[in-house]
Design a protein around this motif. Sequence first.
Motif: not given
Length: 458
Positions: A417-418, A434-436, A438-442
């Motif tokens: 997700i972006i 924000s960028v996710y 596999d559900g992890r915030k990068i």
Amino acid sequence: MMVTQSTKHAYSLLGVVATLVVSSAVFAHDMLPAPIESGVVLLTNATVHTVTEGELAQTDVLISEGKIIAVGQNLATPVTVDTAAPTDAEKATQNSSATTAGLIADAVVIDATNKHIYPGLIALDTTMGLVEVEMMRSSNDAYEVGFINPQLEAISAFNPDSEIIPTVRVNGITHAQVVPQGDGLAGQSALVSMDSWTIEDALVDSNKQFHLYWPYIRWLSSDTEKRQEQLDDLSQRVDKVHQAFADAHRYQLALKAGKIAKIDLRWQALTSLFDGNAQLFVHAQSQQQIEEAIALSKIYGFKIVIVGGYDAWRLADVLSEVNASVIYTQTLSLPKRRDEPIDLAFKIPALLKQANIPFALGFSSDWNSRNLPFAAGQTVAYGLTKSQALQSITLDAAKILGIDDMGAIAPGFKANIIIATGDILDPMQAAIESVYIDGRKIDLNNRHQQLYQKYLKR
């Protein structure tokens, strides 16, 4: 240097380890990969660009264990049914709502009002993690010598610590197809995540992908004698391609009959292609190249993808005969012929769409693949709609790789997700926050931002 499937041999393994150790030590970013996500996240009140269901205003997205669980308005509000005897559909809605409510009770709620949510972008035909400095030979592992190397695997040379990766994902690219370069049969590509500790962490399950660079003449000489030499050489290289597949086919038949006297890693690797369990990505631009590639695929029944595809829009009928798709990589290019319109390369995605040819957009580069969303934006000015352009770098890209749970904001899809305050196809408005993956915030920090902050203080 890429290695073969026989990396269990000590000499090959040592060579690869040595290369990767040197590359990793000299070119390694210091951003920590995000931890495995075990909690629940609820993004609320956003404009959600689902790809599959269009654009949804004031919509929530629920994420749990790396997957998208639900997409809809007011997910935190329980669904009530007024009728005394609810229908089966109403009962199913209530049950789904109850499950969602149970997850939301422990969710981290993020207010995304006035923000946009997009699926993560998939960069096709890249050398991500294979090249660090293009002109520095020791950091360029994208190319291997030899004309027939189907056994080579690009993933074996992939560097998950590449300094380039954080500079690319800041533009919303969550995954990249890592592709070997070369002549003839150059090897196998793989899809990787843009946030990982190791190669194993990065690798995403997808169809097996072989890459064939169809022979061509870069510049045809005006000298009659030299021109004939070029044409003779081209004919010989095309013959080598056909001979390689003929040899591989005979090997496969012998293997099935149990009559293999000596294992050949090249033909052993290609058995999955003949069995229909792999795809052949043919790098071809001109009409002649594409027609020759299609003719080859008809002989053996290969599943093919045309990479480059400058003239693919002219060949809708023959491409449909073999169910071929296209990865178009020339969105920001100049015309290839003197008598063509200056903006033809910009219009080709719209022409492919009009011809009903399945396609996705690619950006053949390493660090420069960060411009993928802006290349997609360019196509909007030349015939595609915004939703079609977004789909060409998300869902359509995933489909070409045989992946059915990436590239959209929908229940059951991976939570790539972006979150942005503007249009990610517009470099002046994107503002990705924000960028996710596999559900992890990068972590969106990178070398470029570090240097920017450094020299601000000068």
